[in-house]
Design a protein around this motif. Sequence first.
Motif, mmCIF file in Angstrom:
data_model
loop_
_atom_site.group_PDB
_atom_site.id
_atom_site.type_symbol
_atom_site.label_atom_id
_atom_site.label_comp_id
_atom_site.label_asym_id
_atom_site.label_seq_id
_atom_site.Cartn_x
_atom_site.Cartn_y
_atom_site.Cartn_z
ATOM 1 N N GLY A 275 0.834 -1.206 0.000
ATOM 2 C CA GLY A 275 0.000 0.000 0.000
ATOM 3 C C GLY A 275 0.861 1.246 0.000
ATOM 4 N N ASP A 276 0.465 2.242 0.827
ATOM 5 C CA ASP A 276 1.288 3.412 1.153
ATOM 6 C C ASP A 276 1.335 4.504 0.090
ATOM 7 O OD1 ASP A 276 3.326 4.760 2.880
ATOM 8 O OD2 ASP A 276 4.636 4.323 1.199
ATOM 9 N N ARG A 277 1.316 4.155 -1.199
ATOM 10 C CA ARG A 277 1.693 5.094 -2.242
ATOM 11 C C ARG A 277 0.554 5.945 -2.806
ATOM 12 N NH1 ARG A 277 5.534 4.662 -5.473
ATOM 13 N NH2 ARG A 277 5.082 6.891 -5.633
ATOM 14 N N HIS A 278 -0.682 5.664 -2.456
ATOM 15 C CA HIS A 278 -1.830 6.390 -2.994
ATOM 16 C C HIS A 278 -1.978 6.209 -4.505
ATOM 17 C CE1 HIS A 278 -2.901 8.482 0.778
ATOM 18 N NE2 HIS A 278 -1.627 8.224 1.041
ATOM 19 N N ILE A 279 -1.593 5.054 -4.982
ATOM 20 C CA ILE A 279 -1.753 4.657 -6.373
ATOM 21 C C ILE A 279 -2.085 3.170 -6.392
ATOM 22 C CG2 ILE A 279 -0.203 6.373 -7.422
ATOM 23 C CD1 ILE A 279 1.985 4.168 -7.354
ATOM 24 N N SER A 299 -3.650 1.311 -3.105
ATOM 25 C CA SER A 299 -3.515 2.360 -2.097
ATOM 26 C C SER A 299 -4.278 3.599 -2.550
ATOM 27 C CB SER A 299 -2.031 2.688 -1.905
ATOM 28 O OG SER A 299 -1.855 3.856 -1.160
ATOM 29 N N GLY A 300 -5.183 4.017 -1.713
ATOM 30 C CA GLY A 300 -5.972 5.198 -2.028
ATOM 31 C C GLY A 300 -7.446 4.869 -2.111
ATOM 32 N N MET A 301 -8.018 4.338 -1.026
ATOM 33 C CA MET A 301 -9.447 4.034 -1.015
ATOM 34 C C MET A 301 -10.280 5.299 -0.858
ATOM 35 S SD MET A 301 -9.686 0.413 1.052
ATOM 36 C CE MET A 301 -11.246 -0.023 0.255
ATOM 37 N N THR A 302 -9.701 6.330 -0.235
ATOM 38 C CA THR A 302 -10.440 7.591 -0.074
ATOM 39 C C THR A 302 -9.745 8.781 -0.721
ATOM 40 O OG1 THR A 302 -9.345 8.100 2.051
ATOM 41 C CG2 THR A 302 -11.407 6.833 2.145
ATOM 42 N N HIS A 303 -8.444 8.676 -1.028
ATOM 43 C CA HIS A 303 -7.734 9.832 -1.578
ATOM 44 C C HIS A 303 -6.515 9.376 -2.371
ATOM 45 C CE1 HIS A 303 -6.192 8.997 2.418
ATOM 46 N NE2 HIS A 303 -5.139 9.773 2.252
ATOM 47 N N ALA A 304 -6.790 8.860 -3.562
ATOM 48 C CA ALA A 304 -5.704 8.465 -4.454
ATOM 49 C C ALA A 304 -4.969 9.696 -4.974
ATOM 50 C CB ALA A 304 -6.261 7.652 -5.620
ATOM 51 N N TRP A 305 -3.749 9.489 -5.417
ATOM 52 C CA TRP A 305 -2.892 10.549 -5.960
ATOM 53 C C TRP A 305 -3.247 10.733 -7.439
ATOM 54 C CZ3 TRP A 305 3.182 10.012 -6.186
ATOM 55 C CH2 TRP A 305 3.743 11.241 -6.584
ATOM 56 N N GLN A 306 -4.144 11.645 -7.716
ATOM 57 C CA GLN A 306 -4.743 11.755 -9.043
ATOM 58 C C GLN A 306 -3.776 12.218 -10.117
ATOM 59 O OE1 GLN A 306 -8.265 14.193 -8.643
ATOM 60 N NE2 GLN A 306 -9.310 12.686 -7.374
ATOM 61 N N THR A 307 -2.725 12.915 -9.742
ATOM 62 C CA THR A 307 -1.767 13.433 -10.725
ATOM 63 C C THR A 307 -0.464 12.645 -10.744
ATOM 64 O OG1 THR A 307 -0.921 15.046 -9.114
ATOM 65 C CG2 THR A 307 -2.733 15.760 -10.534
ATOM 66 N N ALA A 308 -0.468 11.449 -10.143
ATOM 67 C CA ALA A 308 0.760 10.676 -10.028
ATOM 68 C C ALA A 308 1.335 10.310 -11.388
ATOM 69 C CB ALA A 308 0.494 9.405 -9.227
ATOM 70 N N LYS A 309 2.644 10.516 -11.519
ATOM 71 C CA LYS A 309 3.402 10.087 -12.691
ATOM 72 C C LYS A 309 4.794 9.699 -12.215
ATOM 73 C CE LYS A 309 1.062 13.081 -16.058
ATOM 74 N NZ LYS A 309 1.244 14.169 -17.063
ATOM 75 N N GLU A 310 5.265 8.534 -12.644
ATOM 76 C CA GLU A 310 6.601 8.120 -12.255
ATOM 77 C C GLU A 310 7.081 7.003 -13.166
ATOM 78 O OE1 GLU A 310 5.760 7.027 -8.223
ATOM 79 O OE2 GLU A 310 5.730 4.890 -8.685
ATOM 80 N N GLN A 322 -7.335 6.649 -9.536
ATOM 81 C CA GLN A 322 -8.658 6.845 -8.944
ATOM 82 C C GLN A 322 -8.705 6.123 -7.596
ATOM 83 O OE1 GLN A 322 -12.079 5.864 -11.391
ATOM 84 N NE2 GLN A 322 -10.860 6.021 -13.268
ATOM 85 N N ASN A 323 -9.643 6.546 -6.736
ATOM 86 C CA ASN A 323 -9.893 5.779 -5.522
ATOM 87 C C ASN A 323 -10.294 4.363 -5.935
ATOM 88 O OD1 ASN A 323 -9.383 8.086 -4.077
ATOM 89 N ND2 ASN A 323 -11.526 8.507 -3.580
ATOM 90 N N HIS A 324 -9.717 3.362 -5.271
ATOM 91 C CA HIS A 324 -9.881 2.002 -5.765
ATOM 92 C C HIS A 324 -9.600 0.981 -4.677
ATOM 93 C CE1 HIS A 324 -5.541 2.606 -5.872
ATOM 94 N NE2 HIS A 324 -5.438 1.294 -5.765
ATOM 95 N N PHE A 325 -9.871 -0.287 -5.006
ATOM 96 C CA PHE A 325 -9.431 -1.431 -4.217
ATOM 97 C C PHE A 325 -9.049 -2.531 -5.193
ATOM 98 C CE2 PHE A 325 -13.936 -1.919 -4.921
ATOM 99 C CZ PHE A 325 -14.143 -3.274 -5.124
ATOM 100 N N ALA A 326 -8.300 -3.504 -4.717
ATOM 101 C CA ALA A 326 -7.850 -4.611 -5.568
ATOM 102 C C ALA A 326 -8.712 -5.839 -5.313
ATOM 103 C CB ALA A 326 -6.388 -4.938 -5.295
#
Length: 360
Positions: A275-279, A299-310, A322-326
């Motif tokens: 988890g941890d990464r908000h992606i 990672s990010g059930m309530t606040h995913a990192w919407q602008t993440a790029k890496e 997006q907010n999500h689960f696996a």
Amino acid sequence: MDRRQLLQTTLYSTLLSGLGACASNNKALVETSGTTPAWPTHIQKIAFGSCINQNKEQPIWQAVLANRPDLFIFGGDTVYADSQPWLLANLEQAYATQAAQPGFAQLRKTIPHMAIWDDNDMGLNDGGAEFQHKEASKKAFLDFWRLPANDPRRSREGLYHAVSFGNAGQRVQVILLDTRSFRSALRRTDQRDAPGKERYVPDADPAKTMLGEVQWQWLTAQLQTPADLRLIVSGVQVVVEGHGWEGWHNLPLEQEKLRQVIRRTGAKGVVLLSGDRHIGAVYKSPSADLYPLYEFTSSGMTHAWQTAKEAGPNRLGELVTQNHFAMIELDWQQRQIQWGFKNTQDQWLQQGRIALAELE
């Protein structure tokens, strides 16, 4: 990680108004979530997620419940209570707020579940063994998740734990690693926010540890027990490459040690969850002397990192922002894993399959 500090707020939900007298009473916090469902005797569907801000709306639970998983795994940061100076009352209040979330409460009543912590519910952003309040935080964790008095986590350091489900041929082992309680200090970057060196750089000091000696011994023993699929849950990413945030790559000797332990024990069927990464993302890490290690970060059930790029040298596909689960569904007849990520509307964002034969 530092950016998550911006997501925290000093305001608490008005749902707490009826719980004020309970906020400092662990027993009362436990009782707000009802009874614990029985362990499943057979596993086919597993849901997994992390990073839940107790003060944000949580429509995600309706999608999770609609999928009726046999098991839900909480991968850390179930609440955010790492503001400094750290206070136990703030953590207890965060747990009370989360317990009052209707969808979360319904899941806890009806879906068997397991949980491990990460930095924000332990209490120190990016924290490790140096966190001086970890024992008080651990007790609050144990009480919130209603662990019985004879649970081994109540009588030893750390929160690592393992449970096996099912019979031979369809046995699933879930191993929860505590990557906080014993973890050594990380080496800070010399180029903050530089791609690949955002917060930390690799440190090959052999004296540093991710799990601590006792937990390493315990993990070695767990990997020698029979299982057809082993889900190893780590709060932080394990084999992921291409960034300088927290992860096992900060301590590369420990990362390699994990591979060696898997190989030496002959453990088949290892899949990593983090988890941890908000992606959300899936990674595949090949090895010359071991089958490929797949890792699912959700990672990010309530606040995913919407602008993440890496960069993602060993990532399969794009980041889920997006907010999500696996979801992991086991097709035991076809001997394969069907995996994917779903959003709050219960829509698939990514899907794929892995043959169990590839994990031998």
